[in-house]
Enzyme design. Sequence first.
Site, PDB file in Angstrom:
ATOM      1  N   GLN A 141      -1.889  -0.030   5.453  1.00 37.50           N
ATOM      2  CA  GLN A 141      -2.415  -1.371   5.714  1.00 37.50           C
ATOM      3  C   GLN A 141      -3.911  -1.322   5.981  1.00 37.50           C
ATOM      4  O   GLN A 141      -4.654  -2.235   5.600  1.00 37.50           O
ATOM      5  CB  GLN A 141      -1.689  -1.994   6.906  1.00 37.50           C
ATOM      6  CG  GLN A 141      -2.004  -3.467   7.130  1.00 37.50           C
ATOM      7  CD  GLN A 141      -1.551  -4.358   5.988  1.00 37.50           C
ATOM      8  OE1 GLN A 141      -0.539  -4.069   5.343  1.00 37.50           O
ATOM      9  NE2 GLN A 141      -2.282  -5.427   5.724  1.00 37.50           N
ATOM     10  N   ALA A 162      -3.387  -8.852   6.598  1.00 35.84           N
ATOM     11  CA  ALA A 162      -3.341  -8.518   8.023  1.00 35.84           C
ATOM     12  C   ALA A 162      -4.161  -7.272   8.319  1.00 35.84           C
ATOM     13  O   ALA A 162      -4.234  -6.346   7.508  1.00 35.84           O
ATOM     14  CB  ALA A 162      -1.899  -8.290   8.457  1.00 35.84           C
ATOM     15  N   SER A 167       0.393  -6.159  10.683  1.00 33.54           N
ATOM     16  CA  SER A 167       1.159  -6.494   9.486  1.00 33.54           C
ATOM     17  C   SER A 167       2.655  -6.400   9.747  1.00 33.54           C
ATOM     18  O   SER A 167       3.154  -5.408  10.279  1.00 33.54           O
ATOM     19  CB  SER A 167       0.797  -5.547   8.338  1.00 33.54           C
ATOM     20  OG  SER A 167       1.680  -5.733   7.246  1.00 33.54           O
ATOM     21  N   HIS A 169       4.773  -5.901   7.584  1.00 37.39           N
ATOM     22  CA  HIS A 169       5.320  -4.864   6.715  1.00 37.39           C
ATOM     23  C   HIS A 169       5.538  -3.557   7.474  1.00 37.39           C
ATOM     24  O   HIS A 169       6.418  -2.769   7.114  1.00 37.39           O
ATOM     25  CB  HIS A 169       4.399  -4.638   5.510  1.00 37.39           C
ATOM     26  CG  HIS A 169       4.445  -5.760   4.519  1.00 37.39           C
ATOM     27  ND1 HIS A 169       5.444  -5.894   3.587  1.00 37.39           N
ATOM     28  CD2 HIS A 169       3.615  -6.824   4.336  1.00 37.39           C
ATOM     29  CE1 HIS A 169       5.228  -6.971   2.847  1.00 37.39           C
ATOM     30  NE2 HIS A 169       4.131  -7.557   3.290  1.00 37.39           N
ATOM     31  N   ASP A 176       7.869  -8.605   0.201  1.00 36.52           N
ATOM     32  CA  ASP A 176       7.269  -9.546  -0.742  1.00 36.52           C
ATOM     33  C   ASP A 176       8.104  -9.506  -2.017  1.00 36.52           C
ATOM     34  O   ASP A 176       8.371  -8.422  -2.557  1.00 36.52           O
ATOM     35  CB  ASP A 176       5.821  -9.150  -1.050  1.00 36.52           C
ATOM     36  CG  ASP A 176       4.913  -9.290   0.157  1.00 36.52           C
ATOM     37  OD1 ASP A 176       5.244 -10.067   1.069  1.00 36.52           O
ATOM     38  OD2 ASP A 176       3.872  -8.605   0.193  1.00 36.52           O
ATOM     39  N   GLU A 225       2.496 -18.313   1.916  1.00 38.23           N
ATOM     40  CA  GLU A 225       2.979 -17.179   1.142  1.00 38.23           C
ATOM     41  C   GLU A 225       4.473 -17.362   0.851  1.00 38.23           C
ATOM     42  O   GLU A 225       5.323 -16.866   1.598  1.00 38.23           O
ATOM     43  CB  GLU A 225       2.750 -15.858   1.888  1.00 38.23           C
ATOM     44  CG  GLU A 225       1.278 -15.494   2.054  1.00 38.23           C
ATOM     45  CD  GLU A 225       1.073 -14.093   2.615  1.00 38.23           C
ATOM     46  OE1 GLU A 225       2.089 -13.408   2.889  1.00 38.23           O
ATOM     47  OE2 GLU A 225      -0.095 -13.689   2.781  1.00 38.23           O
ATOM     48  N   TRP A 227       6.282 -15.975  -1.099  1.00 33.27           N
ATOM     49  CA  TRP A 227       6.898 -14.705  -1.507  1.00 33.27           C
ATOM     50  C   TRP A 227       7.215 -13.779  -0.344  1.00 33.27           C
ATOM     51  O   TRP A 227       7.940 -12.807  -0.505  1.00 33.27           O
ATOM     52  CB  TRP A 227       5.954 -13.969  -2.464  1.00 33.27           C
ATOM     53  CG  TRP A 227       4.642 -13.604  -1.805  1.00 33.27           C
ATOM     54  CD1 TRP A 227       4.393 -12.535  -0.999  1.00 33.27           C
ATOM     55  CD2 TRP A 227       3.409 -14.327  -1.875  1.00 33.27           C
ATOM     56  NE1 TRP A 227       3.087 -12.529  -0.561  1.00 33.27           N
ATOM     57  CE2 TRP A 227       2.456 -13.632  -1.094  1.00 33.27           C
ATOM     58  CE3 TRP A 227       3.006 -15.495  -2.529  1.00 33.27           C
ATOM     59  CZ2 TRP A 227       1.146 -14.058  -0.944  1.00 33.27           C
ATOM     60  CZ3 TRP A 227       1.701 -15.919  -2.385  1.00 33.27           C
ATOM     61  CH2 TRP A 227       0.780 -15.214  -1.599  1.00 33.27           C
ATOM     62  N   HIS A 228       6.671 -14.060   0.833  1.00 35.33           N
ATOM     63  CA  HIS A 228       6.779 -13.136   1.959  1.00 35.33           C
ATOM     64  C   HIS A 228       8.026 -13.463   2.790  1.00 35.33           C
ATOM     65  O   HIS A 228       8.066 -14.445   3.520  1.00 35.33           O
ATOM     66  CB  HIS A 228       5.528 -13.216   2.843  1.00 35.33           C
ATOM     67  CG  HIS A 228       5.526 -12.250   3.988  1.00 35.33           C
ATOM     68  ND1 HIS A 228       4.783 -11.094   3.994  1.00 35.33           N
ATOM     69  CD2 HIS A 228       6.193 -12.258   5.174  1.00 35.33           C
ATOM     70  CE1 HIS A 228       4.969 -10.438   5.136  1.00 35.33           C
ATOM     71  NE2 HIS A 228       5.836 -11.134   5.868  1.00 35.33           N
TER      72      HIS A 228
END
Length: 254
Positions: A141, A162, A167, A169, A176, A225, A227-228
């Site tokens: 990240q 981020a 993040s 993630h 995503d 977003e 897609w997130h």
Amino acid sequence: MHVQNKKRFYLMVGLLIVVILLVGFSIYMIWSDISSSNAPVQTASNTTNTANADSSQGNRTDITASQAITNPTDLLVLVNKTTSLDENYQPSDLVWVDLPGVRETQLRKEAATALEDLFAAAELKNLSLYCCSGYRSYQTQEELYAENVKTYGQKEADLVSAKPGQSEHQTGLAMDVTAESVNFDLLESFGQTTEGEFIKNNAHLYGFIIRYPEDKTAITGYAYEPWHLRYVGKDVAAEIDKNNLTFEEYLKTS
């Protein structure tokens, strides 16, 4: 006093002193044993209970934001621009996601299983979803954020990327997703595609939320977003979807 045999007298006195000392020592040891046996016994039960409580955090839904932040393994851990993960944190239950994708990627096991169910439901509608990016380490990240700042500038980068440690993630709970209809890219227009509409209307049934909804930037800190996806479990996802909440709003009111 006249002692006829001084040697014998001193010997007797010495033996008497030794006997007194031995008796005194014996009494002291007996008293110590009695005191120890009456003292409260310390057990490992408290430690065990604490450990069990920590290990069950991942299945809790009745949790406040402040509690979630203290445990990065919790399904409801809050990670955003004001709450960060430690740079060394990595989920212990990461698995490789066995789904179509633009690259190999990982998620925590529970989230990966739920994502497989979501993708299978999309297939039944003749829709093809693809994984784009799941777990990312702090270091990854860091590199991605620096690249975005270089490409878009600080202000724009902070809307779409981020900072390291901030993040989702890194939690292993975010994925995503994309589709061929947007050339396997991450675009806002994904939200208007058939695949994007399917995600919007069905993700919560499998425990996922769209983490950064449209027109919620003032709360989430990030641009829309579609897609997130963030895994929070079916019950929490259903409540967030029903009440049109952001994750921050849910944690504040739960």
